[in-house]
Write a protein that holds these residues in place. Structure first.
Motif, mmCIF file in Angstrom:
data_model
loop_
_atom_site.group_PDB
_atom_site.id
_atom_site.type_symbol
_atom_site.label_atom_id
_atom_site.label_comp_id
_atom_site.label_asym_id
_atom_site.label_seq_id
_atom_site.Cartn_x
_atom_site.Cartn_y
_atom_site.Cartn_z
ATOM 1 N N ASP A 69 0.885 -1.162 0.000
ATOM 2 C CA ASP A 69 0.000 0.000 0.000
ATOM 3 C C ASP A 69 0.920 1.207 0.000
ATOM 4 O O ASP A 69 1.425 1.625 1.041
ATOM 5 N N THR A 90 5.564 -6.019 5.183
ATOM 6 C CA THR A 90 4.979 -4.888 4.454
ATOM 7 C C THR A 90 4.142 -5.344 3.270
ATOM 8 O O THR A 90 3.424 -4.547 2.672
ATOM 9 N N ASP A 92 1.175 -6.547 1.252
ATOM 10 C CA ASP A 92 -0.252 -6.341 1.499
ATOM 11 C C ASP A 92 -1.014 -6.741 0.232
ATOM 12 O O ASP A 92 -0.922 -6.057 -0.792
ATOM 13 N N GLY A 95 -2.837 -4.076 -1.421
ATOM 14 C CA GLY A 95 -2.092 -2.899 -1.841
ATOM 15 C C GLY A 95 -2.315 -2.561 -3.303
ATOM 16 O O GLY A 95 -3.009 -3.280 -4.037
#
Length: 505
Positions: A69, A90, A92, A95
């Motif tokens: 994201d 991190t 996602d 995202g």
């Protein structure tokens, strides 16, 4: 023995080959290679984002990535931050950006365009997952040779202008990546780059944000053009009966748009033949709003967007030439011809409109220009800058010279604005109507000129001077590809540092 090359997902079993390739790929960064547990974790988290390239079944390179994201990190981040300090927490799946965290090829296998295959595979993944684009931090390993003479910005500009070769950045430029920013301390141990990196971005031209499954923009759009025969229709009822016949016929072909010509309701002027032409056309203008409302109802009933050609209309005692877009959801908007011809001004006293805009439809963004308007390139350019994909041009021409002006200029608008242009005209004659004696037309759907389109730039056209319909499918995705990858890119390459077109109103 010939070589075999395979692009596939990376597996944990590829680690031995991969480690050897990485150690050879980064001789200037001793000890900087992926450890097996780290690579296994990455494969477990996002297996389809880890792409390997094998030559004769031996893995000689890879492209590794995660989905992020991007707003959470923005343009100011380090490699450790974007990878969660190599935990990849991190990543996602909701995202919007595919973040490239590694690409390399064993040096013994360079020069075979293997890295380009890895990049193409990553781009295909980005498109398939409907992500906004690819972002990556890129090394500038040759910068150490120029650091005493050039700032990072100057170095990047010289690489872009091909005055300096950089093995990483030159390749990124050739793969359509743009430099968004210069990053400091992105990889602090990258001495060859002096700690600097480029923040690179590739845009996915097929990305669709918040796709609405009920009302969506189609990629293939079917256009129906009505090449209208001028004749005596014995009043408004007969005229509308013939109009509905064509709407019905074009709708039966599953068309998204039906397009009528300029002033195709001129046969109604016969009712006012005892008057001079200026008064006669004002007599016809009294029917325009009624005809518009009728078109609105038919666009819903036949499930087709209608470009109503054009009709005269009185607004505060001034006469204009107006066209309507009647959407199949029951809404409508209008466009008033900006450039009346000298004969329109002299014979009828028509005034020019003062507004120009694109229109949103369920089949993309469109523009409307009426006949003479298309002979002026500036308004079309403004519409193109607003995202116009299809330009509709209802026209009315009496001679072949007049028709060719419209046709050739419409073709030019398609090429210079990288859009489709659909022109629809009238044929036949009206012996009882002054100033409307003869008509000449060949309606057509025109395209840009590049490999994905017909070599003639004509998707479909009508038989000259014959009443008929033209049905043609146009692919809006081809326009996106043209904008990004065309042989020439007239929208992107315009020299805005030297000149620009502005709307004054």
């Amino acid at each position: 023995m010939s070589e075999t090359v395979e692009i596939r997902q990376l597996t944990a079993e590829d680690y031995i080959d991969l480690k050897e390739s990485m150690l050879r790929a980064y001789p200037d960064m001793a000890g900087s290679y992926w450890r097996e547990p780290t690579l296994r974790r990455l494969i477990d988290i996002f297996p389809e984002g880890q792409i390997a390239i094998a030559v004769n079944e031996k893995v000689v390179g890879c492209a590794l990535s995660i989905i992020v994201d991007y707003e959470k990190y923005g343009d100011d981040h380090t490699y450790e931050q974007i990878t969660g300090y190599y935990t990849f927490n991190t990543h996602d799946i909701k995202g919007d950006v595919l973040y490239g965290i590694e690409v390399f090829v064993h040096p013994d296998f360079r020069g075979k365009r293997l890295a380009r295959r890895l990049y193409d595979a990553r781009k295909n993944l980005c498109e398939r997952l409907n992500l906004r684009g690819i972002v990556a931090g890129g090394r500038i390993p040759n910068y150490e040779k120029f650091a005493d003479q050039l700032t990072p910005r100057d170095y990047i500009e010289k690489v872009r202008d091909k005055e300096i070769y950089d093995p990483t950045l030159t390749f990124q430029f050739s793969n359509d990546f743009l430099v968004k920013k210069i990053l400091k301390n992105y990889l602090p141990n990258d001495e060859a780059s002096r700690g600097f990196a480029t923040l690179l971005q590739w845009y996915n031209i097929y990305y669709e944000k918040d796709i609405d499954t009920v009302r969506y923009n189609k990629s293939t759009v079917r256009i129906g053009l009505v090449q209208w025969q001028m004749r005596d229709y014995a009043g408004l009822e007969g005229f509308l009966q013939q109009v509905e016949y064509f709407i019905d016929a074009v709708s039966d072909y599953g068309s998204d748009f039906v397009v009528f010509p300029e002033l195709f309701n001129a046969p109604l002027m016969a009712e006012f033949s005892q008057m001079d032409s200026a008064k006669a056309i004002r007599g016809v203008a009294q029917y325009t709003e009624e005809i518009r409302d009728w078109f609105v109802s038919k666009s819903v009933a036949y499930n087709v967007n209608i470009i109503t050609g054009s009709m005269p209309i009185l607004i505060e005692d001034a006469l204009y030439n107006i066209s309507y877009l009647c959407r199949r959801d029951g809404t409508f908007e209008h466009y008033i011809k900006i450039h009346p011809t000298p004969s329109e001004v002299y014979a009828w006293g028509i005034k020019g409109g003062n507004e120009l805009k694109t229109f949103d439809t369920d089949c993309g963004k469109i523009g409307i220009q009426i006949c003479y308007d298309v002979e002026f390139p500036e308004p079309s350019r403004i519409l193109a800058e607003e995202g116009m994909q299809i330009l509709f041009v209802p026209f009315l021409t009496d001679t072949q010279h007049a028709f060719n002006r419209v046709r050739f200029c419409a073709q030019a608008r398609a090429i210079e604005n990288e859009c489709y242009v659909a022109i629809a005209g009238c044929v036949g004659n009206l012996p009882k109507v002054n100033n409307m004696d003869l008509q000449y037309a060949q309606s057509a759907v025109l395209t840009p000129s590049d490999f994905a389109f017909p070599v003639t730039g004509v998707k479909a056209d009508a038989t000259t001077n014959t009443e008929m319909v033209v049905i043609a499918d146009v692919d809006l995705v081809l326009l996106k590809e043209l904008h990004a990858f065309g042989s020439v890119q007239t929208k992107k390459d315009i020299r805005k540092d030297l000149y620009e077109v502005k709307w004054k109103k």
